[in-house]
Design a protein around this motif. Structure first.
Motif, PDB file in Angstrom:
ATOM      1  N   GLN A  39      -5.710 -57.950 -15.250  1.00 44.62           N
ATOM      2  CA  GLN A  39      -5.935 -57.169 -16.456  1.00 44.62           C
ATOM      3  C   GLN A  39      -4.911 -57.555 -17.495  1.00 44.62           C
ATOM      4  O   GLN A  39      -3.697 -57.406 -17.268  1.00 44.62           O
ATOM      5  CB  GLN A  39      -5.865 -55.670 -16.171  1.00 44.62           C
ATOM      6  N   GLY A  42      -4.904 -54.664 -23.382  1.00 38.30           N
ATOM      7  CA  GLY A  42      -6.021 -54.369 -24.270  1.00 38.30           C
ATOM      8  C   GLY A  42      -7.368 -54.837 -23.779  1.00 38.30           C
ATOM      9  O   GLY A  42      -8.366 -54.726 -24.500  1.00 38.30           O
ATOM     10  N   LYS A  43      -7.404 -55.356 -22.549  1.00 36.33           N
ATOM     11  CA  LYS A  43      -8.669 -55.859 -22.007  1.00 36.33           C
ATOM     12  C   LYS A  43      -9.021 -55.139 -20.716  1.00 36.33           C
ATOM     13  O   LYS A  43      -8.158 -54.536 -20.067  1.00 36.33           O
ATOM     14  CB  LYS A  43      -8.571 -57.369 -21.761  1.00 36.33           C
ATOM     15  N   GLU A  44     -10.282 -55.239 -20.343  1.00 36.00           N
ATOM     16  CA  GLU A  44     -10.719 -54.644 -19.097  1.00 36.00           C
ATOM     17  C   GLU A  44     -10.269 -55.505 -17.915  1.00 36.00           C
ATOM     18  O   GLU A  44     -10.028 -56.702 -18.049  1.00 36.00           O
ATOM     19  CB  GLU A  44     -12.241 -54.501 -19.081  1.00 36.00           C
ATOM     20  N   ARG A  45     -10.192 -54.863 -16.778  1.00 41.37           N
ATOM     21  CA  ARG A  45      -9.876 -55.595 -15.562  1.00 41.37           C
ATOM     22  C   ARG A  45     -11.006 -56.575 -15.260  1.00 41.37           C
ATOM     23  O   ARG A  45     -12.184 -56.239 -15.401  1.00 41.37           O
ATOM     24  CB  ARG A  45      -9.695 -54.616 -14.411  1.00 41.37           C
ATOM     25  N   GLU A  46     -10.635 -57.780 -14.827  1.00 37.27           N
ATOM     26  CA  GLU A  46     -11.645 -58.780 -14.522  1.00 37.27           C
ATOM     27  C   GLU A  46     -11.411 -59.398 -13.152  1.00 37.27           C
ATOM     28  O   GLU A  46     -10.283 -59.489 -12.661  1.00 37.27           O
ATOM     29  CB  GLU A  46     -11.667 -59.881 -15.590  1.00 37.27           C
ATOM     30  N   GLU A  89      -3.821 -67.800 -21.729  1.00 37.12           N
ATOM     31  CA  GLU A  89      -4.825 -66.750 -21.554  1.00 37.12           C
ATOM     32  C   GLU A  89      -4.902 -66.233 -20.120  1.00 37.12           C
ATOM     33  O   GLU A  89      -5.626 -65.271 -19.843  1.00 37.12           O
ATOM     34  CB  GLU A  89      -6.207 -67.235 -22.008  1.00 37.12           C
ATOM     35  N   ALA A  92      -1.480 -61.856 -17.558  1.00 34.01           N
ATOM     36  CA  ALA A  92      -2.076 -60.584 -17.157  1.00 34.01           C
ATOM     37  C   ALA A  92      -1.274 -60.000 -15.999  1.00 34.01           C
ATOM     38  O   ALA A  92      -0.420 -60.679 -15.421  1.00 34.01           O
ATOM     39  CB  ALA A  92      -3.528 -60.780 -16.718  1.00 34.01           C
TER      40      ALA A  92
END
Length: 127
Positions: A39, A42-46, A89, A92
């Motif tokens: 994660q 500001g982003k969803e868990r992936e 990128e 996380a």
């Protein structure tokens, strides 16, 4: 109750490598499917990757294929995530998770299927 403890995160330059580890408690680790998720702020868990109880089957998110490798050592109750060619990128918090009743859905990244989660380890990739 299953406890999961991740380690191995840190700061690395783009193009570098890290290996994450996740140590699990419990005597039946070899029956769990294990997954890695991440994660970013500001982003969803992936979903990142998952491995079957025996280690024979592995699944990866498309963006991780060829760069990340999931593996496990059932004798050590540990699952690993080898991350190569890291990119900014990829920054996380990385979490490992255990599915005590493995399904194809969890293997393909459905996080609702996972029963236990670790506290996460931060991975930061600088450009």
């Amino acid at each position: 109750q299953v406890q999961l403890v991740e380690s191995g995160g840190g700061l690395v330059q783009a193009g570098g490598s890290l290996r994450l580890s996740c140590a699990a408690s419990g005597r039946t680790f070899s029956t769990y499917a294990m997954g890695w998720f991440r994660q970013a702020p500001g982003k969803e868990r992936e979903f990142v990757a998952a491995i079957s109880p025996t280690g024979v089957s592995t699944y990866y998110a498309d963006s991780m294929k060829g760069r990340f490798t999931i593996s496990r050592d059932n004798a050590k109750n540990t699952v690993y995530l080898q991350m190569n060619s890291l990119k900014p990128e990829d920054t996380a918090v990385y979490y490992c998770a255990a599915d005590l009743h493995p399904t194809i859905q969890s293997m393909r990244g459905d996080d609702r299927r996972y029963d236990y989660w670790g506290q996460g380890t931060q991975v930061t990739v600088s450009s």
